[in-house]
Design a protein around this motif. Structure first.
Motif, PDB file in Angstrom:
ATOM      1  N   GLN A  89       9.320  38.230  44.059  1.00 23.76           N
ATOM      2  CA  GLN A  89       8.857  38.594  45.606  1.00 23.76           C
ATOM      3  C   GLN A  89       8.830  37.141  46.205  1.00 23.76           C
ATOM      4  O   GLN A  89       8.734  36.197  45.656  1.00 23.76           O
ATOM      5  CB  GLN A  89       7.452  39.364  45.657  1.00 23.76           C
ATOM      6  CG  GLN A  89       7.591  40.863  44.947  1.00 23.76           C
ATOM      7  CD  GLN A  89       6.537  41.573  44.772  1.00 23.76           C
ATOM      8  OE1 GLN A  89       5.308  41.086  45.104  1.00 23.76           O
ATOM      9  NE2 GLN A  89       6.539  42.819  44.769  1.00 23.76           N
ATOM     10  N   ASP A  90       8.676  37.415  47.540  1.00 24.48           N
ATOM     11  CA  ASP A  90       8.342  36.315  48.306  1.00 24.48           C
ATOM     12  C   ASP A  90       7.484  36.315  49.461  1.00 24.48           C
ATOM     13  O   ASP A  90       7.739  35.643  50.671  1.00 24.48           O
ATOM     14  CB  ASP A  90      10.036  35.887  48.820  1.00 24.48           C
ATOM     15  CG  ASP A  90      10.438  36.764  49.994  1.00 24.48           C
ATOM     16  OD1 ASP A  90       9.696  38.049  50.403  1.00 24.48           O
ATOM     17  OD2 ASP A  90      11.520  36.454  50.695  1.00 24.48           O
ATOM     18  N   VAL A  95       5.464  32.630  50.554  1.00 20.06           N
ATOM     19  CA  VAL A  95       6.243  31.574  50.391  1.00 20.06           C
ATOM     20  C   VAL A  95       5.673  30.903  51.766  1.00 20.06           C
ATOM     21  O   VAL A  95       5.602  29.521  51.530  1.00 20.06           O
ATOM     22  CB  VAL A  95       7.667  31.850  50.738  1.00 20.06           C
ATOM     23  CG1 VAL A  95       8.375  30.531  51.231  1.00 20.06           C
ATOM     24  CG2 VAL A  95       8.380  32.243  49.283  1.00 20.06           C
ATOM     25  N   PHE A 143       2.028  26.998  43.482  1.00 20.35           N
ATOM     26  CA  PHE A 143       2.871  25.816  44.199  1.00 20.35           C
ATOM     27  C   PHE A 143       1.717  25.483  45.655  1.00 20.35           C
ATOM     28  O   PHE A 143       1.850  24.376  45.930  1.00 20.35           O
ATOM     29  CB  PHE A 143       3.903  26.387  44.796  1.00 20.35           C
ATOM     30  CG  PHE A 143       5.196  26.829  43.707  1.00 20.35           C
ATOM     31  CD1 PHE A 143       5.801  25.726  43.132  1.00 20.35           C
ATOM     32  CD2 PHE A 143       5.530  27.964  43.440  1.00 20.35           C
ATOM     33  CE1 PHE A 143       6.518  26.223  42.110  1.00 20.35           C
ATOM     34  CE2 PHE A 143       6.427  28.298  42.372  1.00 20.35           C
ATOM     35  CZ  PHE A 143       6.954  27.497  41.679  1.00 20.35           C
ATOM     36  N   ILE A 144       1.282  26.600  46.111  1.00 17.70           N
ATOM     37  CA  ILE A 144       0.090  26.292  47.128  1.00 17.70           C
ATOM     38  C   ILE A 144      -0.991  26.422  46.880  1.00 17.70           C
ATOM     39  O   ILE A 144      -1.436  27.572  46.466  1.00 17.70           O
ATOM     40  CB  ILE A 144       0.861  27.259  48.468  1.00 17.70           C
ATOM     41  CG1 ILE A 144       2.370  27.112  48.771  1.00 17.70           C
ATOM     42  CG2 ILE A 144      -0.161  27.128  49.580  1.00 17.70           C
ATOM     43  CD1 ILE A 144       2.616  25.609  49.456  1.00 17.70           C
ATOM     44  N   SER A 203       7.356  36.160  40.021  1.00 20.01           N
ATOM     45  CA  SER A 203       7.020  34.978  41.047  1.00 20.01           C
ATOM     46  C   SER A 203       7.107  35.745  42.210  1.00 20.01           C
ATOM     47  O   SER A 203       7.729  36.795  42.744  1.00 20.01           O
ATOM     48  CB  SER A 203       8.227  33.982  41.210  1.00 20.01           C
ATOM     49  OG  SER A 203       8.043  33.160  42.107  1.00 20.01           O
ATOM     50  N   PHE A 227       7.188  33.714  44.889  1.00 22.60           N
ATOM     51  CA  PHE A 227       7.895  32.384  45.770  1.00 22.60           C
ATOM     52  C   PHE A 227       9.447  32.459  45.755  1.00 22.60           C
ATOM     53  O   PHE A 227      10.208  31.572  45.940  1.00 22.60           O
ATOM     54  CB  PHE A 227       7.446  31.246  45.071  1.00 22.60           C
ATOM     55  CG  PHE A 227       6.087  30.569  45.820  1.00 22.60           C
ATOM     56  CD1 PHE A 227       4.976  31.172  45.753  1.00 22.60           C
ATOM     57  CD2 PHE A 227       6.238  29.593  46.734  1.00 22.60           C
ATOM     58  CE1 PHE A 227       3.811  30.774  46.543  1.00 22.60           C
ATOM     59  CE2 PHE A 227       5.204  29.191  47.504  1.00 22.60           C
ATOM     60  CZ  PHE A 227       3.797  29.844  47.257  1.00 22.60           C
ATOM     61  N   ALA A 228      10.234  33.609  45.349  1.00 23.38           N
ATOM     62  CA  ALA A 228      11.443  33.628  45.258  1.00 23.38           C
ATOM     63  C   ALA A 228      12.269  34.223  46.474  1.00 23.38           C
ATOM     64  O   ALA A 228      12.395  35.263  46.807  1.00 23.38           O
ATOM     65  CB  ALA A 228      11.856  34.638  43.987  1.00 23.38           C
ATOM     66  N   THR A 229      12.144  33.225  47.344  1.00 24.29           N
ATOM     67  CA  THR A 229      12.739  33.634  48.845  1.00 24.29           C
ATOM     68  C   THR A 229      13.762  34.280  48.814  1.00 24.29           C
ATOM     69  O   THR A 229      14.929  34.049  48.336  1.00 24.29           O
ATOM     70  CB  THR A 229      12.914  32.060  49.310  1.00 24.29           C
ATOM     71  OG1 THR A 229      11.854  31.494  49.545  1.00 24.29           O
ATOM     72  CG2 THR A 229      13.499  32.143  50.849  1.00 24.29           C
ATOM     73  N   GLY A 230      13.714  35.476  49.599  1.00 19.83           N
ATOM     74  CA  GLY A 230      14.924  36.406  49.692  1.00 19.83           C
ATOM     75  C   GLY A 230      14.693  37.660  48.834  1.00 19.83           C
ATOM     76  O   GLY A 230      15.430  38.704  48.983  1.00 19.83           O
ATOM     77  N   ARG A 231      13.938  37.525  47.692  1.00 22.63           N
ATOM     78  CA  ARG A 231      13.729  38.637  46.873  1.00 22.63           C
ATOM     79  C   ARG A 231      12.453  39.420  47.283  1.00 22.63           C
ATOM     80  O   ARG A 231      11.245  38.621  47.313  1.00 22.63           O
ATOM     81  CB  ARG A 231      13.584  38.112  45.415  1.00 22.63           C
ATOM     82  CG  ARG A 231      14.785  37.439  44.939  1.00 22.63           C
ATOM     83  CD  ARG A 231      16.067  38.150  44.744  1.00 22.63           C
ATOM     84  NE  ARG A 231      17.222  37.265  44.301  1.00 22.63           N
ATOM     85  CZ  ARG A 231      18.363  37.705  44.662  1.00 22.63           C
ATOM     86  NH1 ARG A 231      18.734  38.873  45.064  1.00 22.63           N
ATOM     87  NH2 ARG A 231      19.436  36.872  44.354  1.00 22.63           N
ATOM     88  N   LYS A 232      12.636  40.562  47.659  1.00 24.61           N
ATOM     89  CA  LYS A 232      11.386  41.425  48.347  1.00 24.61           C
ATOM     90  C   LYS A 232      10.672  42.065  47.239  1.00 24.61           C
ATOM     91  O   LYS A 232       9.566  42.083  47.155  1.00 24.61           O
ATOM     92  CB  LYS A 232      12.027  42.138  49.482  1.00 24.61           C
ATOM     93  CG  LYS A 232      12.954  41.742  50.425  1.00 24.61           C
ATOM     94  CD  LYS A 232      11.912  40.547  50.874  1.00 24.61           C
ATOM     95  CE  LYS A 232      12.782  39.673  52.132  1.00 24.61           C
ATOM     96  NZ  LYS A 232      12.076  38.656  52.782  1.00 24.61           N
TER      97      LYS A 232
END
Lengths: 389, 389, 389, 389
Positions: free
Chosen positions: A168-169, A172, A221-222, A268, A270-275
């Motif tokens: 998911q993202d 992010v 990450f954050i 994750s 943080f997988a940009t673009g994966r909803k």
């Protein structure tokens, strides 16, 4: 159930999961022929005006503010637990002790210890005919159920590889606030327990194998985020003050399964673009299969036993009457959605209660998932060393 | 609507379309905030025991066997017509005359003449605040509504090409029986009116252009089929006697649209492997887009205005809160299904009635589709010559 | 061929097609075991310095400026015609008369009349053992050859539907100049002859059926364009003056085939985002198949005869040793590209010459395509009326 | 290079890799304008008649049976090493010492020690203007080169996740024989060094980050196999006697990269249905990208910075003139194949030699890959504990 053939449900929690469960309870008898009819008797939430509004919108007959009231009610047969993980244990054990059937959202609990005590409670209650189930709803996506059939029928042969991600993202953006899902005391863990739990359960279910050991790493990450001004499910707006993120943003592990398969897992946010990118691939000695939740009406199946020149991954549209659950719905090609997995879950739960069988996944099944998650956290904490489940 | 804020619905027909509408009526107020609350007051069917069973299963308060009774009832605000096309005209005109709002399944009627009289009735009733709508539900698939927004916002530029197919395969087997959908007197036409109508409406809607002329051919591959022993929607079992198929199995046409686009259309029930294969591609001077109903949560969009090396078809997952209808449902990536298009349709219908606006597509919009279908049949009958709509 | 086992080639034209043919001639004996070895003896072009440069770059032994010189040369066995369509007829007939084998790029000619005379010349030369072939290279994409095998083997049953598009977008920009491909006197026609010809040939080849009649429309969206300052194949830069586009930008037609199939065809240079979008779908009584040139190593095959729940479109990676032409190349999964279709074409041509057989497609096959294109133009000119081929 | 502007190549080995390199050397100057012209001067193999046949088929001027002869030849400028990994070190060091430029197939060597000595030799030779390069050809697939540009240009932001698999299935059958690639003394390792090396190099290249630590497991599913009667590249037929497989069938590892990314890697020859399934996904703070070698003309790119409703994975057809290497080939949409990556590799190598620059990947780059593979083996051997590279 009472004499009238009804199964009277009391649901605790009415946010994202509560809405999904409500849609399922409302729909299940309209689509499936079942021996009992679900009745949306009561919903419970802590804020009186909010829970009243939810009851009205979602179709529940009455609203209460204390789950103990539900557990004590004579007109409730089932307690449906849709709260964050930190309250699962107390509610479930009380409900089981009161003789209520329980359906509890995943993950079963925030700790292995809680989960273990829930299993014990479920075992004890079972002797008195009380049923319990954990809500790993993706088992009931028709393509997943069908994949289980293919594996069980030997169509993939011996499973060699499991490859599972749930991506998911939604966090992010570093300004996304510190909602309850990012707090260890409420959520237990982060991506691991929220979505990693799903792929552990799903792969154990479809392969019929249990994860026996892992080597893992987790990452945040954050590490600091704005405190939320108000929180509501997956989205929220952030304020000026910040707090520390106490859960993982991502968890990655390699694993061995009881039947000899080796596996990679990754969860994750943080997988940009994966909803909602749950994707599972199995490779066996005779065939392979791929499921992707973003295309949930499809299953890719590779049959390695046919003529070589014709082999390939077949995109099966899992919308035929002879696919699991599908005959009750629409004609071929008229796809289902996310929510239908819950309707199917309630269908099987209602049938299990009515026929006196134990629904799956049991609390014990969910406990096994919990133990895998625990091994992941232990491995990660000890420098990724191999850790038995 | 009565003073209580309810919109009391009487539905005629309870087979495939009736089930889909029922699910939508039951769900619409549970998901969307609307000024009126739909009530499933009565369902109508000719066979008393069957309609009673349907009422019970689908959640309607009472069952009646004569649609005229519904039209005459004081406690019905809306007549929802889900019967085969041969009865649409009579029911709709009577309902409108009685001051009931009408939602009528597509195609609007079996003939242009009937459709024309329905438009006149709708226009007359409209003066008295009575609303009417035709059920081209695919307009309300979020990806289709969003495509309409992209085109209307100029993102595709001038539309040059429309390429539309609606492909199914449920009668490929010559032993499939002669159900009502294969009989001209009941169904009006075959693939053309059943599924071709959808792609004509959908492409006219998303482009904002009307089909102005066509050159067409139709084909009936299997001309004799077993008579059905019993018919039920799309499936049936055949008997020993045979009858003549009086509708088209497939219809193909090229067309010109009012804004200068050229188009190909194809509807078939003989496209082996295509279950519900509605696929539409638009090519414009600035961009292109593709929609495929078998992957209804997705829209492919090509933006021809960006940096050349980065251009490509973007697979948009139409599950974000800023996509049409989506905010009321689940988080991003948690896809919807076929049935949701009906829930969205009812949402817009309820809102239109409540706010005194005319819902779309109007009977006049649906009449335009009917005229296109009529031109296709005339062209086909006259050796594929160019035929103005 | 001379005694040395060589097949000495003289190629006329060295632009896009000439480069592709050169790569094929250079490669064919390095990959395939063949009885004759191709030798790149001479290349011909009108501009001496340009043709010399091309010879050096592409690997031809000498350069000439008059194709008649090639035709008259003793050391040339094959004339390979890669010029625009307006010169095909004269060169081919002269070459055949001189006893040279001929391979001629498609379309065979710009008019039916020219094509007919070429067929006659080929027939006459054939008596003397002279071979001729038209360059519809896509027949030799392994996935297309394999599709032909599947259809010929009955795996699709009776073909009901053909659905073919060839979509490009290189002239969407109105400022793109008036290159030779947009001029009727050079190119014969526009999208129709350039790319529409390919899908007519390909679908007739794979189905084994001939197009017998059409109803068509053509369109030129941009009627005036800048004159080119300099032209080179598909790209060019425009100047200030403009000229009239005399060919079609797009051609659409519906058709009937000799075996009972119905078809839609579309060729366009205005399909924004489609670069080389040749896509063909066949639906038969037993199965279906889809080929897409943008993914040329794949073939989708639907086998309608297996267990229902497992049916679906299988994505066959056509890179196995038992697929046509593939064994000579790389291991499975190591895909081929566009140019390899030409290498395969030369392989079959060389073998045909060496073994004294007639290669396919013959000039007569290409003439049949030409007649279809002519019917399309006649139908379009006469208001889209049905036109027999 | 000699005064004539030629770069005279001597190639050692002529099997699968030798054939691919030959095609590249033959083609490179026909497509690209380069300051030096490659000449296929000599090929070397141990069996005289086989190497003669290979020279004839592949287009090499002479055949030799001892690589030392090539290294000693005055008319050789480049030694191209296409042998199994056990001979790389000796040949490369000798060639460099003799002042020959070296291009060496991957993996650089079978052990870290050998690789280290090769790096030292390359460094020493470099002072004298001698160039060296390791053949990680996939860097030169245009989509991969373009992905590197996107990352380097900041389009993905900070890379968070790397997800890489290289999946094949050619030894799933237990009867597949014990070819040299399954023997540790010849091949060094199994899936790990053969294909895992590719994904380590590729991901390090496109991210610009180095793998710094791993936790790994390896597995050999089939431990005994028939001895080969005759071996030839990837395929062979087995005999009656069996031998022990001494390499891994699959290797799985999680990793951390120098820029803060976390990663999963998997290489397997037991992934039924995956023929050459190299798939890499990157997720960054601004965007994501996916490359799949089975569709090597495509790159999926997710730009997270645009309007939310329009975001999605864009399927870029990497066939435009402004994509790396593409302008020299065919028009847009006319895809390339596997072999072109080698032609691009030779293009860059030739240019580097001609212009006096060091080509990439250097032996040092390849040594870094070797060290990662070594860490994987050490981690696997020590119970999957975290192992620094």
């Amino acid at each position: 159930m009472d004499a009238s053939g009804e199964l009277r449900v009391g649901m605790v929690g009415y946010a994202f999961m509560g809405a999904a469960h409500s849609q399922a309870w409302r729909t299940v008898n309209r689509v499936f022929d079942l021996p009992l009819r679900a009745r949306l008797t009561a919903v419970c939430g802590r804020d009186e005006s909010n829970v009243r509004a939810a009851a009205s919108r979602l179709g529940w007959e009455r609203a209460v503010t204390d789950w103990r009231e539900l557990v004590a009610s004579d007109d409730i047969d089932v307690i449906d637990i849709c709260t964050p993980g930190d309250s699962h244990c107390e509610i479930a054990i009380a409900a089981l002790a009161a003789g209520k059937h329980v359906i509890c959202e995943k993950p079963l609990a925030n700790t292995v210890e809680e989960a273990r005590s829930m299993v014990a409670a479920a075992e004890a209650a079972r002797a008195g005919g009380v049923r319990s189930m954990c809500g790993y709803n993706y088992r009931r996506v028709p393509a997943v159920s069908y994949l289980r059939q293919l594996v069980a029928g030997g169509r993939l042969g011996t499973i060699r590889h499991v490859r599972a991600v749930y991506l998911q993202d939604w966090i992010v953006d570093p300004e996304f606030p510190l909602v309850w899902r990012l707090q260890k005391d409420k959520a237990g863990s982060g991506a691991l327990g929220d979505i990693g739990a799903h792929i552990v359960d799903l792969t154990q279910y479809v392969t019929g194998q249990a994860v026996t050991g892992v080597s893992a790493l987790t990452e945040t990450f954050i590490k600091e985020r704005p405190l939320p001004s108000a929180s509501s499910g997956l989205s929220a707006s952030g304020g000026a003050e910040t707090g520390t993120v106490t859960v993982d943003d991502a968890a990655l592990f390699i694993a061995r399964l009881s039947g000899g398969a080796v596996a990679t897992y990754e969860a994750s946010r943080f997988a940009t673009g994966r909803k909602n990118g749950l994707r599972v691939e199995l490779n066996g000695s005779k065939g392979s299969a791929v499921f992707d939740l973003e295309r949930l009406n499809e299953l890719e199946f590779y049959d390695g036993t046919g003529p070589g020149a014709e082999q390939g991954f077949t995109r099966i549209l899992v919308t035929e009457p002879d696919h699991p659950y599908v005959a009750a719905w629409w004609p071929p090609g008229h796809g289902l959605g996310y929510e239908h997995s819950f309707t199917h879950q309630m269908r099987d739960f209602v049938e299990a209660v009515a026929t006196g069988k134990d629904p799956e996944p049991s609390f014990a099944d969910a406990f096994q998932v919990q133990r895998v998650l625990d091994a992941v956290e232990r491995s990660s904490a000890s420098g990724s060393g191999w850790t038995d489940v």
